[in-house]
Design a protein around this motif. Structure first.
Motif, mmCIF file in Angstrom:
data_model
loop_
_atom_site.group_PDB
_atom_site.id
_atom_site.type_symbol
_atom_site.label_atom_id
_atom_site.label_comp_id
_atom_site.label_asym_id
_atom_site.label_seq_id
_atom_site.Cartn_x
_atom_site.Cartn_y
_atom_site.Cartn_z
ATOM 1 N N TYR A 149 1.057 -1.158 0.007
ATOM 2 C CA TYR A 149 -0.102 0.012 -0.035
ATOM 3 C C TYR A 149 0.905 1.209 -0.107
ATOM 4 N N TYR A 150 0.426 2.200 -0.875
ATOM 5 C CA TYR A 150 0.922 3.688 -0.432
ATOM 6 C C TYR A 150 -0.141 4.375 0.034
ATOM 7 N N GLY A 151 0.062 4.756 1.312
ATOM 8 C CA GLY A 151 -1.182 5.343 1.966
ATOM 9 C C GLY A 151 -2.434 4.262 1.881
ATOM 10 N N SER A 152 -3.362 4.961 1.357
ATOM 11 C CA SER A 152 -4.618 4.007 1.552
ATOM 12 C C SER A 152 -4.736 3.383 0.169
ATOM 13 N N ARG A 153 -3.625 3.647 -0.584
ATOM 14 C CA ARG A 153 -3.748 2.971 -2.029
ATOM 15 C C ARG A 153 -3.353 1.621 -2.234
ATOM 16 N N ARG A 154 -4.234 0.509 -2.363
ATOM 17 C CA ARG A 154 -3.541 -0.831 -2.445
ATOM 18 C C ARG A 154 -2.855 -0.942 -3.962
ATOM 19 N N GLY B 241 1.094 -4.648 -17.309
ATOM 20 C CA GLY B 241 0.286 -3.901 -16.417
ATOM 21 C C GLY B 241 0.071 -2.448 -16.978
ATOM 22 N N ALA B 242 -0.961 -1.653 -16.638
ATOM 23 C CA ALA B 242 -1.166 -0.341 -17.129
ATOM 24 C C ALA B 242 -0.156 0.366 -16.142
ATOM 25 N N ASN B 243 -0.018 1.754 -16.652
ATOM 26 C CA ASN B 243 0.773 2.640 -16.129
ATOM 27 C C ASN B 243 0.385 2.779 -14.476
ATOM 28 N N GLY B 244 1.241 2.789 -13.370
ATOM 29 C CA GLY B 244 0.927 3.141 -12.171
ATOM 30 C C GLY B 244 0.211 1.839 -11.401
ATOM 31 N N SER B 245 0.559 0.804 -12.128
ATOM 32 C CA SER B 245 0.003 -0.599 -11.442
ATOM 33 C C SER B 245 0.893 -1.052 -10.411
ATOM 34 N N GLY B 246 2.172 -0.565 -10.334
ATOM 35 C CA GLY B 246 3.136 -1.196 -9.391
ATOM 36 C C GLY B 246 4.301 -2.096 -9.766
ATOM 37 N N LYS B 247 4.554 -1.992 -11.130
ATOM 38 C CA LYS B 247 5.544 -2.847 -11.747
ATOM 39 C C LYS B 247 6.997 -2.293 -11.256
ATOM 40 N N THR B 248 7.031 -1.142 -11.163
ATOM 41 C CA THR B 248 8.373 -0.514 -10.776
ATOM 42 C C THR B 248 8.424 -0.810 -9.344
ATOM 43 N N SER B 249 7.609 -0.529 -8.711
ATOM 44 C CA SER B 249 7.370 -0.569 -7.076
ATOM 45 C C SER B 249 7.671 -2.135 -6.728
ATOM 46 N N LEU B 250 7.418 -3.289 -7.646
ATOM 47 C CA LEU B 250 7.803 -4.309 -7.414
ATOM 48 C C LEU B 250 9.191 -4.622 -7.448
ATOM 49 N N PRO C 37 17.789 -0.434 -14.926
ATOM 50 C CA PRO C 37 16.708 0.521 -14.555
ATOM 51 C C PRO C 37 15.867 1.306 -15.633
ATOM 52 N N GLN C 38 14.722 1.838 -15.376
ATOM 53 C CA GLN C 38 14.004 2.359 -16.517
ATOM 54 C C GLN C 38 14.604 3.755 -16.819
ATOM 55 N N GLN C 39 15.061 3.858 -17.796
ATOM 56 C CA GLN C 39 15.732 4.964 -18.196
ATOM 57 C C GLN C 39 15.478 5.279 -19.730
ATOM 58 N N ASP D 257 13.715 -2.828 -16.346
ATOM 59 C CA ASP D 257 12.661 -2.128 -16.145
ATOM 60 C C ASP D 257 12.363 -1.400 -17.598
ATOM 61 N N GLU D 258 11.434 -1.948 -18.178
ATOM 62 C CA GLU D 258 11.063 -1.229 -19.655
ATOM 63 C C GLU D 258 12.314 -1.094 -20.269
ATOM 64 N N PRO D 259 13.255 -2.362 -20.556
ATOM 65 C CA PRO D 259 14.512 -1.813 -21.372
ATOM 66 C C PRO D 259 14.228 -1.886 -22.792
ATOM 67 N N THR E 161 7.528 -4.678 -19.010
ATOM 68 C CA THR E 161 7.299 -3.974 -20.310
ATOM 69 C C THR E 161 6.166 -3.660 -20.778
ATOM 70 N N HIS E 162 5.825 -2.634 -21.534
ATOM 71 C CA HIS E 162 4.522 -2.423 -22.092
ATOM 72 C C HIS E 162 4.491 -3.048 -23.372
ATOM 73 N N GLU E 163 5.617 -3.669 -23.868
ATOM 74 C CA GLU E 163 5.372 -4.116 -25.206
ATOM 75 C C GLU E 163 5.794 -5.661 -25.200
HETATM 76 N N1 LIG Z 1 7.222 5.768 -2.844
HETATM 77 C C1 LIG Z 1 5.885 6.212 -3.049
HETATM 78 N N2 LIG Z 1 5.043 6.595 -2.488
HETATM 79 C C2 LIG Z 1 3.877 6.943 -2.969
HETATM 80 N N3 LIG Z 1 3.395 6.405 -4.133
HETATM 81 C C3 LIG Z 1 4.225 6.098 -4.821
HETATM 82 C C4 LIG Z 1 5.681 5.701 -4.481
HETATM 83 N N4 LIG Z 1 6.110 5.198 -5.624
HETATM 84 C C5 LIG Z 1 5.339 5.037 -6.490
HETATM 85 N N5 LIG Z 1 3.951 5.760 -6.144
HETATM 86 C C6 LIG Z 1 2.768 5.426 -7.052
HETATM 87 O O1 LIG Z 1 2.444 4.289 -7.127
HETATM 88 C C7 LIG Z 1 1.933 3.804 -8.427
HETATM 89 C C8 LIG Z 1 2.764 2.904 -8.861
HETATM 90 O O2 LIG Z 1 4.177 3.146 -9.346
HETATM 91 P P1 LIG Z 1 5.005 2.355 -10.102
HETATM 92 O O3 LIG Z 1 6.094 3.420 -10.545
HETATM 93 O O4 LIG Z 1 5.359 1.011 -9.445
HETATM 94 O O5 LIG Z 1 4.170 1.970 -11.179
HETATM 95 P P2 LIG Z 1 4.443 1.458 -12.585
HETATM 96 O O6 LIG Z 1 3.430 0.146 -13.039
HETATM 97 O O7 LIG Z 1 6.031 0.956 -12.843
HETATM 98 O O8 LIG Z 1 4.106 2.346 -13.764
HETATM 99 P P3 LIG Z 1 4.585 2.916 -15.267
HETATM 100 O O9 LIG Z 1 4.123 1.743 -16.273
HETATM 101 O O10 LIG Z 1 3.871 4.123 -15.575
HETATM 102 O O11 LIG Z 1 6.122 2.818 -15.151
HETATM 103 C C9 LIG Z 1 2.078 5.375 -9.129
HETATM 104 O O12 LIG Z 1 0.867 5.760 -9.282
HETATM 105 C C10 LIG Z 1 3.142 6.081 -8.445
HETATM 106 O O13 LIG Z 1 2.772 7.402 -8.278
#
Ligand SMILES: Nc1ncnc2c1ncn2[C@@H]1O[C@H](COP(=O)(O)OP(=O)(O)OP(=O)(O)O)[C@@H](O)[C@H]1O
Length: 267
Positions: free
Chosen positions: A13-18, A37-46, A79-81, A162-164, A195-197
């Motif tokens: 979770y980031y705050g209340s967002r799962r 997965g879609a933008n912001g779904s948490g791939k880089t976070s994983l 890294p994504q770059q 990450d998205e090479p 990857t998105h592709e």
């Molecule tokens: N440290 C953090 N604290 C709070 N929110 C965060 C943090 N890191 C990322 N987020 C948010 O969490 C969500 C997931 O981010 P993440 O970068 O993991 O997604 P992603 O699936 O890799 O996206 P993309 O495909 O756009 O690269 C995004 O909405 C991002 O803004």
């Protein structure tokens, strides 16, 4: 064989967002898992969790039997770059050499060992011809080869990409994915490939991890990338169409009509 990566009951979770909950994934040596997965779904976070840069809300992650921690010598990371456009004086071989420094805490390789390792990996990725050129002068595809060499020079058991394929032309996308595939076959390196592709990696993928809407699905390409599964995850009609060797995904909220790549052949 013991898994290289074991993710157990992981919730973030980031705050209340799962982002995802109760995620279980084990990755074996030599296995290639595409993370989609879609933008912001948490791939880089994983990936950041696996790198020990982000704490889980719940659950555990082990890499080669050790809890995730920063600076793990078992992990190589691309890294994504985007392009390296600044006037950095670093040559390609300097950038690759940095991949040996992170884990060694000031203990240099003896004699010419360091140079030999760097030369060997530059050769493996087909970058010997531009080893002494400043990285900012290299094309996007050449820079990507150098980044992959940097991630592989320490001979990691797990490679995180990450998205090479971002901003690469179809030929460079094919070359990049083939390179990663060769390495995992030669060294039994496990790979998580964000990857998105999907089409450039389709020929090499063992399993897919798909993240969307706070949920995840894991399985073969056929089990996960189908209209029924994605419509259920996005809670709206999504069409997955197979045309020849390519997959087209249409209807993902917030994405263009064709979500995954529409240019590169998967053959
Ligand atoms: N440290 C953090 N604290 C709070 N929110 C965060 C943090 N890191 C990322 N987020 C948010 O969490 C969500 C997931 O981010 P993440 O970068 O993991 O997604 P992603 O699936 O890799 O996206 P993309 O495909 O756009 O690269 C995004 O909405 C991002 O803004």
């Amino acid at each position: 064989m013991a898994p290289i990566l074991a993710i157990r009951d992981a919730t973030l979770y980031y705050g209340s967002r799962r982002l995802w909950a109760q995620l279980n994934l084990t990755v074996e040596p030599g296995e290639l898992v595409a993370v989609l997965g879609a933008n912001g779904s948490g791939k880089t976070s994983l990936l950041r969790v696996i790198l020990g840069q982000q704490r889980l809300t719940n659950g555990t992650v082990t890499i080669a039997g050790h809890s995730a921690h920063r600076g793990s010598k078992d992990i190589g990371y691309v890294p994504q770059q985007r392009r390296i456009d600044t006037l950095t004086p670093l040559r390609a071989r300097d950038l690759v050499g940095l991949g040996l420094d992170g884990h060694r805490w000031g203990l240099p390789l003896p004699g010419g060992g360091r140079r030999r390792r760097v030369d060997a990996i530059l050769g493996e990725v087909g970058a010997s011809g531009f080893a002494n050129r400043p990285v900012w002068l290299l094309s996007g595809g050449e820079q990507q080869r150098v980044r992959i060499a940097q991630a592989l020079v320490s001979e990691p058991k797990l490679l995180l990409c990450d998205e090479p394929l971002l901003a690469l032309d179809p030929h460079s996308q094919q070359a990049t994915t083939a390179l990663v595939d060769e390495r995992r076959r030669a060294e039994n390196t496990a790979v998580l490939f964000v990857t998105h592709e999907i089409n450039p990696v389709l020929p090499y993928v063992d399993r897919v991890l798909y993240l969307a809407g706070g949920q995840f699905r894991i399985g073969s390409v056929a089990e996960v990338l189908n209209s029924e599964t994605l419509s259920e995850m996005y809670q709206t009609p999504v069409d997955v169409i197979r045309t020849g060797e390519r997959l087209l995904v249409a209807g993902v909220p917030g994405q263009s009509a064709v979500h995954h790549d529409d240019v590169a052949s998967a053959s």
